[in-house]
Design a protein around this motif. Structure first.
Motif, mmCIF file in Angstrom:
data_model
loop_
_atom_site.group_PDB
_atom_site.id
_atom_site.type_symbol
_atom_site.label_atom_id
_atom_site.label_comp_id
_atom_site.label_asym_id
_atom_site.label_seq_id
_atom_site.Cartn_x
_atom_site.Cartn_y
_atom_site.Cartn_z
ATOM 1 N N GLN A 1 -2.622 8.765 -4.141
ATOM 2 C CA GLN A 1 -3.234 7.438 -4.130
ATOM 3 C C GLN A 1 -2.941 6.679 -2.835
ATOM 4 N N MET A 2 -2.223 7.327 -1.898
ATOM 5 C CA MET A 2 -1.781 6.619 -0.696
ATOM 6 C C MET A 2 -2.717 6.930 0.478
ATOM 7 N N ASP A 3 -3.052 5.898 1.214
ATOM 8 C CA ASP A 3 -3.903 6.023 2.397
ATOM 9 C C ASP A 3 -2.997 6.266 3.607
ATOM 10 N N THR A 4 -2.624 7.542 3.822
ATOM 11 C CA THR A 4 -1.694 7.850 4.918
ATOM 12 C C THR A 4 -2.292 7.499 6.271
ATOM 13 N N LYS A 5 -3.585 7.761 6.441
ATOM 14 C CA LYS A 5 -4.229 7.432 7.709
ATOM 15 C C LYS A 5 -4.196 5.932 7.959
ATOM 16 N N GLY A 6 -4.505 5.147 6.930
ATOM 17 C CA GLY A 6 -4.501 3.693 7.087
ATOM 18 C C GLY A 6 -3.112 3.156 7.400
ATOM 19 N N LEU A 7 -2.092 3.713 6.747
ATOM 20 C CA LEU A 7 -0.729 3.245 7.003
ATOM 21 C C LEU A 7 -0.288 3.573 8.428
ATOM 22 N N VAL A 8 -0.624 4.784 8.881
ATOM 23 C CA VAL A 8 -0.250 5.152 10.249
ATOM 24 C C VAL A 8 -0.995 4.281 11.257
ATOM 25 N N ARG A 9 -2.293 4.019 11.021
ATOM 26 C CA ARG A 9 -3.075 3.196 11.952
ATOM 27 C C ARG A 9 -2.617 1.740 11.938
ATOM 28 N N ALA A 10 -2.147 1.276 10.791
ATOM 29 C CA ALA A 10 -1.739 -0.127 10.693
ATOM 30 C C ALA A 10 -0.293 -0.348 11.135
ATOM 31 N N LEU A 11 0.553 0.668 10.993
ATOM 32 C CA LEU A 11 1.984 0.461 11.232
ATOM 33 C C LEU A 11 2.573 1.351 12.320
ATOM 34 N N GLY A 12 2.026 2.552 12.477
ATOM 35 C CA GLY A 12 2.618 3.492 13.414
ATOM 36 C C GLY A 12 3.664 4.369 12.736
ATOM 37 N N ASN B 1 -6.753 14.855 -1.100
ATOM 38 C CA ASN B 1 -7.944 15.525 -0.572
ATOM 39 C C ASN B 1 -7.797 15.744 0.928
ATOM 40 N N MET B 2 -8.853 16.175 1.570
ATOM 41 C CA MET B 2 -8.799 16.485 2.998
ATOM 42 C C MET B 2 -8.462 15.257 3.837
ATOM 43 N N ARG B 3 -8.704 14.072 3.322
ATOM 44 C CA ARG B 3 -8.360 12.849 4.059
ATOM 45 C C ARG B 3 -6.862 12.786 4.341
ATOM 46 N N HIS B 4 -6.055 13.361 3.443
ATOM 47 C CA HIS B 4 -4.610 13.333 3.628
ATOM 48 C C HIS B 4 -4.141 14.339 4.669
ATOM 49 N N ARG C 1 -4.679 14.730 11.084
ATOM 50 C CA ARG C 1 -3.636 15.313 11.927
ATOM 51 C C ARG C 1 -2.498 14.345 12.266
ATOM 52 N N PRO C 2 -2.777 13.103 12.722
ATOM 53 C CA PRO C 2 -1.656 12.191 13.010
ATOM 54 C C PRO C 2 -0.801 11.892 11.776
ATOM 55 N N GLY C 3 -1.447 11.875 10.604
ATOM 56 C CA GLY C 3 -0.686 11.636 9.381
ATOM 57 C C GLY C 3 0.243 12.797 9.054
ATOM 58 N N VAL C 4 -0.264 14.031 9.225
ATOM 59 C CA VAL C 4 0.571 15.209 8.997
ATOM 60 C C VAL C 4 1.708 15.254 10.006
ATOM 61 N N LYS C 5 1.402 14.883 11.252
ATOM 62 C CA LYS C 5 2.435 14.846 12.296
ATOM 63 C C LYS C 5 3.549 13.871 11.923
ATOM 64 N N ALA C 6 3.162 12.692 11.420
ATOM 65 C CA ALA C 6 4.160 11.704 10.998
ATOM 66 C C ALA C 6 4.990 12.242 9.833
ATOM 67 N N LEU C 7 4.341 12.942 8.894
ATOM 68 C CA LEU C 7 5.049 13.508 7.743
ATOM 69 C C LEU C 7 6.060 14.561 8.187
ATOM 70 N N LEU C 8 5.658 15.412 9.125
ATOM 71 C CA LEU C 8 6.560 16.457 9.611
ATOM 72 C C LEU C 8 7.759 15.854 10.323
ATOM 73 N N TYR D 1 0.793 -1.238 0.000
ATOM 74 C CA TYR D 1 0.000 0.000 0.000
ATOM 75 C C TYR D 1 0.825 1.287 0.000
ATOM 76 N N TYR D 2 2.136 1.196 0.104
ATOM 77 C CA TYR D 2 2.953 2.411 0.020
ATOM 78 C C TYR D 2 3.225 2.671 -1.457
ATOM 79 N N ALA D 3 2.624 3.719 -2.000
ATOM 80 C CA ALA D 3 2.649 3.962 -3.448
ATOM 81 C C ALA D 3 3.898 4.748 -3.846
ATOM 82 N N GLY D 4 5.056 4.131 -3.696
ATOM 83 C CA GLY D 4 6.302 4.782 -4.079
ATOM 84 C C GLY D 4 7.347 3.757 -4.473
ATOM 85 N N GLY D 5 8.293 4.159 -5.343
ATOM 86 C CA GLY D 5 9.348 3.239 -5.753
ATOM 87 C C GLY D 5 10.322 3.907 -6.717
ATOM 88 N N TRP D 6 11.459 3.276 -6.923
ATOM 89 C CA TRP D 6 12.490 3.792 -7.823
ATOM 90 C C TRP D 6 12.134 3.470 -9.278
#
Length: 715
Positions: free
Chosen positions: A348-359, A402-405, A408-415, A326-331
């Motif tokens: 296309q990435m579910d940042t909220k889902g990744l943070v909730r599933a992985l931390g 969109n606004m789903r991205h 707040r916890p997802g933005v915190k992880a990004l920062l 589900y991590y939509a990135g690669g070389w």
């Protein structure tokens, strides 16, 4: 402030004797150096066998300075004294120069040497170092410093061109070979048995009054033949100018000097465990080649890498399947400049889902692995394309953002990820292409941009809608053949498409917290705080004599004194300093004191090693072979600057140094281990603790230098 310069090793692919013939054509004046007006021979000496030739010249320079400044200084020309010591037997030329004009106001010293290449006796090496110290100059100290540095830098650039110019002149005259010096017939029998290359001799100091005082040739020859260490560089400890241009890029002379000086400092303080040159250069560029600032952030980064074993992340850590799916990135291939290209479909990435599933920690570790892979790919592309490539290009597709991205916890992880990457991977992003930015993007940019370095922000190119398809768009940076299919190209991109992470994979906050701790405590190092009057101590009980205590620690902040003590009696249970007395909370380090205040040194416990003063940023490894069973205490103590011996008042330098250690607090990160003497092989690199080496960032080092570091304390 003293300005210093150290050149790389510049290699002439010509024999030493031919280079000397070209060099001598620079005198008495050189039309290629307009400021070099004239030179007069002051002293000259030649040995009977003509192996030694020492000549001292007084050089007249016309410095390019404002007329007003010259008028104020009362001079039109500046005079330097240059002393050349040529040793034809050893095939070396040492040049020493200093200023005669304004010597009480300005101190300029320069040392250059021509030597035979250590791996090819038909090549010649050249090195140069200099220092400038302006004490006072009629209130124009800053102006004079700038003029001096500008003049010196321009002359450095011309140096090799001038030698090559005279080499070409010699060739036009039919001179392509100059025979080596050979001893006179009377000396041949003596020297024929020692025809092999000898170590390089240092510059010979011939007194000005040598001839007047009757200094005979024999005494001078004896002086020149004293044993000394070779000054010619080797690939392990010196940088070659051609290597810099091929693998690091075009640097100015002062930038080369900064790289060499910081590299030398790391070699001295980190005992051989230094990063690769391109990585050191990244930190210098990030701080505009300010050595002090670059050294500070580089040392912090090296400590961070060691603590979290980032060097081994690609070899030891496998990303969870959720990330792989589900991590939509690669070389994806490379851009037109040869930089590795990383594609991220953030929309296309579910940042909220990744943070909730992985931390946060798993996401951060995955991003670190991406950056480590980027460093590897830069090295590979440097070899493939035959030019230095030290950064990569990132293409971010925001379609679907969109606004789903903005959860707040997802933005915190990004920062947090941005903060860690900015601190430890500076100057690795060559260009960031942001495509199909939607209306919600300015909101995200407002949140993120303050955490991004100004130099990094300049590399961002943002395209809204389909603007990337027009002039100045994607085709300017990426070949048409490798534009991904989801952007209208013909190249199949194997980057995962992302999508929503199933909620069945979500984990509770407690599960994530435990997992986060597990991820980041996979380290053999411990952190400790050291305060003035409150050392940190570690107890080691030894049952069998002749065991070996080993240690490996980094001084993260402040200066400390490292001691080792022995006691037959066990100390009281360790007491941890709550740090309340210091009004400091320290989640990243503890403070344990074992030696009771009533204990007396020499009666209750004894010192088994001489104290070692360790400066901030140093990396120290060592070992001690125990002589008796009992209790050994390793102690890290705050280092107080000594006052001047002739007065009770502290020195100004000491006061300034003490102010740099806020709240009298130091921090160390350490690892200790006890092993049997039969298992000890004399070097920290042979131990389990060899994880301290920067495997991905450090170049190969010789075993001798590592063995030396282990005996630094235990002699």
């Amino acid at each position: 402030m003293v300005q210093k310069y150290q050149s790389p090793v510049r290699v002439y692919k010509h024999p030493f004797e031919l280079i000397m013939a070209a060099y001598e054509r620079r005198f008495p004046t050189c039309p290629l150096i307009p400021m070099f007006v004239a030179s007069d021979t002051v002293n000259e000496y030649k040995s009977e066998d003509e192996a030694i030739h020492v000549i001292e010249r007084r050089c007249k320079l016309d410095i390019d300075a404002p007329r007003l400044l010259k008028k104020i200084a009362g001079v039109d020309y500046v005079y330097f004294v240059q002393k050349n010591s040529l040793n034809r037997r050893e095939r070396t030329l040492h040049i020493e120069a200093y200023n005669e004009t304004f010597s009480n106001r300005v101190i300029i010293n320069e040392h250059c040497c021509y030597t035979v290449h250590p791996d090819n006796e038909d090549w010649t090496c050249f090195e140069q170092s200099a220092s400038l110290d302006i004490k006072s100059f009629f209130g124009f100290e800053s102006t004079v410093e700038k003029i001096a540095m500008k003049q010196y830098t321009s002359n450095i650039k011309k140096g090799k061109e001038i030698i090559e110019y005279y080499l070409k002149q010699l060739e036009e005259e039919g001179i392509t070979f100059v025979p080596r010096w050979t001893p006179p017939v009377a000396c041949k029998s003596e020297s024929s048995t020692t025809h092999t290359r000898r170590p390089v001799s240092p510059a010979i100091n011939i007194p000005d009054s040598a001839t007047k005082e009757g200094l005979n040739n024999k005494e001078i020859l004896n002086t020149s033949s004293s044993p000394s260490e070779p000054t010619a560089g080797t690939p392990d400890d010196k940088l070659d100018a051609d290597y810099i241009k091929r693998y690091l890029g075009d640097l100015t002379p002062m930038q080369e000097s900064c790289l060499i000086r910081l590299r030398q400092w790391l070699q001295e303080t980190h005992k051989g465990k230094i990063p690769k040159d391109e990585h050191i250069l990244r930190f210098l560029r990030a701080r505009d080649f300010n050595i002090d600032k670059a050294r500070e952030i580089l040392c912090q980064s090296l400590t961070w890498r060691k603590q979290h074993q980032v060097d081994y992340i690609l070899d030891t850590w496998n990303p969870p399947q959720v990330l792989q799916d589900y991590y939509a990135g690669g070389w994806h291939h490379h851009d037109k400049d040869g930089r590795p290209l990383y594609v991220l479909r953030l929309g296309q990435m579910d940042t909220k889902g990744l943070v909730r599933a992985l931390g946060e920690e798993a996401l951060l570790r995955y991003v670190l692995s991406i950056n480590e892979e980027g460093l590897r790919r830069c090295e590979e592309n440097t070899k493939v394309f035959g030019r230095p490539i030290s950064s990569w290009t990132c293409l971010v597709d925001l379609e679907g953002l969109n606004m789903r991205h903005l959860w707040r916890p997802g933005v915190k992880a990004l920062l947090r990820i941005i903060e860690v990457v900015e601190a430890n991977y500076p100057e690795t992003l060559g260009r960031l292409l942001i495509l199909r930015a939607p209306r919600v993007f300015p909101v995200l940019w407002t949140l993120v941009s303050p955490f991004i370095d100004d130099n990094t922000r300049k590399k961002f190119l943002i395209y809204a809608g389909n603007d990337y398809q027009g002039p100045g768009g994607l085709l300017d940076y990426i070949d048409k053949e490798i534009i991904p299919d989801f952007l209208g190209g013909e190249c199949m991109c194997e980057v995962p498409e992302g999508g929503l992470v199933p909620k069945s994979l979500y984990r509770t906050a407690e599960e994530l917290e435990n997992e986060d701790i597990k991820l980041w405590t996979e380290t053999i190092y411990q952190s400790a705080s050291v305060f003035k009057g409150a050392p940190h101590e570690v107890l080691i009980q030894i049952v069998d004599a002749s065991s070996v205590i080993t240690w490996d620690f980094d001084v993260c902040k402040g200066d400390i004194v490292f001691n080792i003590f022995h006691s037959k009696r066990a100390p009281q249970p360790p007491k941890k300093d709550s740090l309340g007395a210091h009004s400091i909370t320290s989640p990243g380090g503890n403070n344990v004191q074992l030696i009771d205040k009533v204990w007396q040194l020499g009666r209750d416990y004894s010192m088994v090693e001489s104290p070692l003063i360790c400066k901030e940023g140093e990396s120290v490894q060592g070992s001690h072979v125990t002589r008796w069973p009992g209790f050994y205490i390793l102690q890290w103590k705050f280092h107080s600057m000594p006052a001047c011996a002739t007065t009770n008042l502290p020195r100004v330098d000491d006061v300034l140094a003490s102010l740099q250690v806020s709240s009298h607090k130091c921090k160390v990160m350490y690892y200790t281990e006890v092993i049997g003497s039969e298992d000890f092989r004399g070097s920290m690199t042979s131990l389990e603790s060899s994880h301290s080496g920067f495997s991905q960032l450090s170049a190969a080092t010789t075993s001798s230098s590592q063995s030396h570091s282990s005996s630094m304390i235990s002699r």
